[in-house]
Design a protein around this motif. Structure first.
Motif, short mmCIF file in Angstrom:
data_model
loop_
_atom_site.label_atom_id
_atom_site.label_comp_id
_atom_site.label_asym_id
_atom_site.label_seq_id
_atom_site.Cartn_x
_atom_site.Cartn_y
_atom_site.Cartn_z
N GLY A 132 0.79 -1.23 0.00
CA GLY A 132 0.00 0.00 0.00
C GLY A 132 0.82 1.27 0.00
N GLY A 133 2.13 1.15 0.06
CA GLY A 133 2.99 2.32 0.14
C GLY A 133 3.66 2.67 -1.18
N PRO A 134 4.23 3.88 -1.27
CA PRO A 134 4.89 4.32 -2.50
C PRO A 134 6.03 3.38 -2.89
N ALA A 135 6.26 3.29 -4.18
CA ALA A 135 7.32 2.42 -4.69
C ALA A 135 8.68 2.90 -4.19
N PRO A 136 9.56 1.97 -3.81
CA PRO A 136 10.92 2.35 -3.40
C PRO A 136 11.74 2.78 -4.60
N GLU A 137 12.91 3.32 -4.31
CA GLU A 137 13.75 3.84 -5.37
C GLU A 137 14.16 2.78 -6.38
N SER A 138 14.34 1.53 -5.92
CA SER A 138 14.71 0.46 -6.85
C SER A 138 13.65 0.27 -7.92
N LYS A 316 4.14 1.14 19.11
CA LYS A 316 5.37 0.35 18.98
C LYS A 316 6.58 1.28 18.94
N GLY A 317 6.42 2.38 18.27
CA GLY A 317 7.48 3.37 18.11
C GLY A 317 6.93 4.49 17.26
N VAL A 318 7.73 5.53 17.07
CA VAL A 318 7.32 6.65 16.24
C VAL A 318 8.46 6.99 15.29
N ALA A 319 8.11 7.71 14.22
CA ALA A 319 9.13 8.14 13.26
C ALA A 319 8.76 9.51 12.73
N ARG A 320 9.77 10.28 12.40
CA ARG A 320 9.56 11.60 11.78
C ARG A 320 10.61 11.80 10.70
N SER A 321 10.28 12.62 9.73
CA SER A 321 11.27 12.98 8.73
C SER A 321 12.31 13.90 9.37
N MET A 322 13.52 13.89 8.83
CA MET A 322 14.61 14.67 9.41
C MET A 322 14.29 16.16 9.55
N PRO A 323 13.63 16.82 8.54
CA PRO A 323 13.34 18.25 8.72
C PRO A 323 12.26 18.54 9.74
N THR A 324 11.47 17.54 10.14
CA THR A 324 10.41 17.74 11.12
C THR A 324 11.02 18.04 12.48
N SER A 325 10.36 18.87 13.28
CA SER A 325 10.93 19.25 14.57
C SER A 325 11.06 18.05 15.50
N ALA A 326 11.92 18.21 16.49
CA ALA A 326 12.20 17.12 17.43
C ALA A 326 11.18 17.05 18.56
N ALA A 327 10.04 17.71 18.41
CA ALA A 327 9.03 17.68 19.48
C ALA A 327 8.60 16.27 19.82
N GLY A 345 9.77 11.48 2.73
CA GLY A 345 9.23 10.48 1.82
C GLY A 345 8.60 9.35 2.59
N TRP A 346 7.33 9.08 2.34
CA TRP A 346 6.59 8.12 3.14
C TRP A 346 7.10 6.69 2.99
N LYS A 347 7.81 6.40 1.91
CA LYS A 347 8.29 5.03 1.69
C LYS A 347 9.25 4.61 2.81
N PHE A 348 9.97 5.56 3.39
CA PHE A 348 10.89 5.22 4.47
C PHE A 348 10.11 4.79 5.72
N PHE A 349 8.99 5.46 5.98
CA PHE A 349 8.14 5.05 7.09
C PHE A 349 7.54 3.67 6.83
N GLY A 350 7.21 3.40 5.57
CA GLY A 350 6.61 2.11 5.23
C GLY A 350 7.49 0.94 5.61
N ASN A 351 8.79 1.08 5.38
CA ASN A 351 9.72 0.00 5.78
C ASN A 351 9.66 -0.24 7.28
N LEU A 360 3.28 5.07 14.47
CA LEU A 360 2.90 6.46 14.16
C LEU A 360 4.06 7.16 13.49
N CYS A 361 3.74 7.99 12.50
CA CYS A 361 4.81 8.72 11.81
C CYS A 361 4.26 10.02 11.25
N GLY A 362 5.19 10.94 10.95
CA GLY A 362 4.73 12.21 10.43
C GLY A 362 5.84 13.05 9.84
N GLU A 363 5.42 13.99 8.99
CA GLU A 363 6.33 14.93 8.36
C GLU A 363 5.85 16.35 8.61
#
Length: 541
Positions: A132-138, A316-327, A345-351, A360-363
């Motif tokens: 269901g997630g965006p295609a990876p770079e490969s 289970k855990g959370v994830a954020r994109s690097m430019p997103t604040s560290a809140a 890029g949402w594909k990184f969260f998908g992995n 949970l994840c966000g940008e």
């Protein structure tokens, strides 16, 4: 109808980015342009013979024609079945859900997300994987390789395909199922959130304003917020999807959702305001005289997610994109769970979600979501906020003040400099990278640089490395700025400048004032005006 092999030739510039291929609509309408890229998708994923695909889009101009073309080509390439949204409509998170729940071999989503629509505006197409997630770079690289060598494509010609009628039909040997684009998604939301509690809160007098911006989420928001949760009819405004989004720029930020912002900052504001974007994967949250930044929204959701039944067992855990604040990092630390930092890029969260590492994840770019799908999800974020309000009995401003009292406030802002000439933008970033090695230890006013680097990410799941994901400059004390070029536009380059500073005591400053020193140093180092000729951003969020 007859299957035809069409002779063609490669067309320059069909390299998909993190969100697929985006160009001006008239480019996609050019001879062989759409067909070449669709055939490249089919060939790049190893063919579609015997496979089942989901197809749908956000309803922008050319969406219906492109959907029919894809069905004709899928049939000619031997697909077993295509499941399409009625009238070619599907929000991006709804498409992700159908790919997963119906266990298909992936899907093609037609959208340019938050970009304007119309014959003279933008169009886009991307392939989503079976998860269901965006295609990876490969995969996107394999698709691009085909575009550079393509000689023919296959398509059925003949009668039109009826996208308007729910049910089953056939095209050649391929089965077609036209489905309600809304119902399955609505069913999913009811498994995740406490609808009775939200409904009771609304019945008690909580007024809501949902600005769908004449984009795809109008029918979803109307079905959920008005029909199921009982909000007053008219709570959803600009709720009819239009091919040109009614002339609106369907990007849910304070600049483009200005009607909503004016209402929420007025004297008689509803208790809760929200907006979503062109394809339904972004969101903006606003309370009475209280704009919630996407970074803060992610942190608040992380801190309160267990009030929603679908997350009662904990994250289970959370994830954020690097430019997103560290809140959100400090929330994760308080909860004792892992917090991952990834490229945009949402594909990184998908992995990470597929590996069971995060829930949970966000940008910062107004995208928030969870492991219920493999895309960010605007309506989901709105319902999570409503669930938090119903459970805590607190207003949006009170939720934010209480959160900052506990965790501190990360003052944060993004400045977008749009449509910079590509060669000038590239030269600016190249020059900035050349300075990085000598920046550590330099002092600018009261700010001293601690580290400076060009961010690279090692994926803990598949071991892949993604380099050049944004330049980071971190000052002593934790303030920082980040610079990267965005690939979401269709002309030139957009430079995004992100600034952040943590304050543990003063929570009511204007972010632009609080961040003025960081932004000033950033422009001095980047030499923004010298390279781009710009003295002010086009959009501030």
């Amino acid at each position: 109808m007859t299957m035809t092999t069409i002779q063609t030739a490669p067309i320059d510039g069909q390299k998909p980015g993190t969100s697929g291929l985006r160009k001006k609509t008239r480019v996609f309408m050019g001879q062989h342009y759409l067909e070449n890229f669709v055939q490249a998708i089919f060939d790049g994923i190893g063919g579609v013979a015997g496979k089942t695909l989901i197809v749908g889009g956000d309803g922008r101009f050319y969406n219906d024609t492109a959907t029919e073309t894809i069905l004709r080509m899928a049939a000619a390439n031997g697909a077993a079945k295509v499941i399409a949204g009625q009238n070619g409509l599907l929000s991006t998170p709804a498409a992700s859900h159908l790919i997963r729940s119906m266990k298909t071999d992936g899907g093609i989503i037609l959208s340019a997300s938050h970009n304007p629509g119309g014959i003279d505006e933008d169009f886009g197409i991307k392939f989503n994987m079976p998860n269901g997630g965006p295609a990876p770079e490969s995969v996107t690289n394999a698709i691009f390789d085909v575009t550079k060598t393509i000689e023919t494509y296959q398509i059925y010609n003949g009668d039109t395909v009826d996208l308007s009628t729910l049910g089953h039909s056939a095209l050649g040997e391929m089965q077609i199922e036209i489905v309600d684009p809304v119902s399955a998604y609505v069913d999913l939301m009811q498994t995740l959130f406490d609808f009775p509690a939200i409904k009771a809160m609304i019945a008690s007098g909580t007024k809501i304003r949902f600005d769908a911006m004449n984009a795809i989420t109008g029918p979803y928001a109307s079905a959920i917020i008005e029909d199921l949760l009982g909000a007053t009819k008219g709570s959803v405004v600009h709720g009819t999807p239009l091919p040109d989004f009614g002339g609106m720029h369907p990007d849910p930020n304070p600049t483009w959702a200005h009607e909503l912002m004016d209402e929420m900052m007025g004297s008689d504001a509803p208790a809760f305001g929200c907006a979503s974007d062109g394809d339904g994967d972004r969101n903006m949250i606003v309370g009475p005289n209280c704009y919630v930044s996407p970074s803060d929204s992610l942190a608040v959701i992380a801190a309160n997610a267990t009030v929603a039944p679908g997350y009662a067992g904990g994250l289970k855990g959370v994830a954020r994109s690097m430019p997103t604040s560290a809140a959100v990092d400090r929330v994760a630390d308080a909860l004792g769970i892992e917090c991952y930092e990834t490229p945009t890029g949402w594909k990184f969260f998908g992995n990470l979600m597929d590996d069971g590492r995060v829930s949970l994840c966000g940008e910062e770019s107004f995208g928030t979501g969870s492991d219920h799908v493999r895309e960010k999800d605007g309506v989901w974020a709105v319902l999570m906020w409503l669930n938090i309000m119903a459970s805590t009995k607190k207003s949006v401003p009170q939720i934010m003040q209480d959160h900052w009292e506990k965790f501190g406030r990360n003052y944060y802002s993004r400045h977008d400099f749009e449509a910079i000439e590509t060669d000038k933008a590239d030269a600016m970033i190249t020059a900035l990278r050349g300075k990085l090695a000598g920046l550590s230890g330099q002092t600018f006013g009261t700010l001293t640089i601690e580290t400076a680097d060009d961010y690279s990410y090692l994926d803990p799941v598949d071991g892949s490395t993604s380099a050049h994901q944004g330049v980071r400059v971190v000052f002593k004390g934790g303030a920082r700025f980040v610079v990267r070029l965005s690939g979401t536009g269709t002309s030139g380059a957009t430079m995004r400048l992100y600034a952040e500073k943590l304050d543990m005591t003063n929570f009511n400053q204007d972010p632009q004032v609080a961040l003025a020193d960081v932004l000033s140093v950033a422009h001095e180092i980047i030499q923004t005006e010298a390279f781009s000729g710009r003295t002010a951003p086009d959009v501030v969020t």
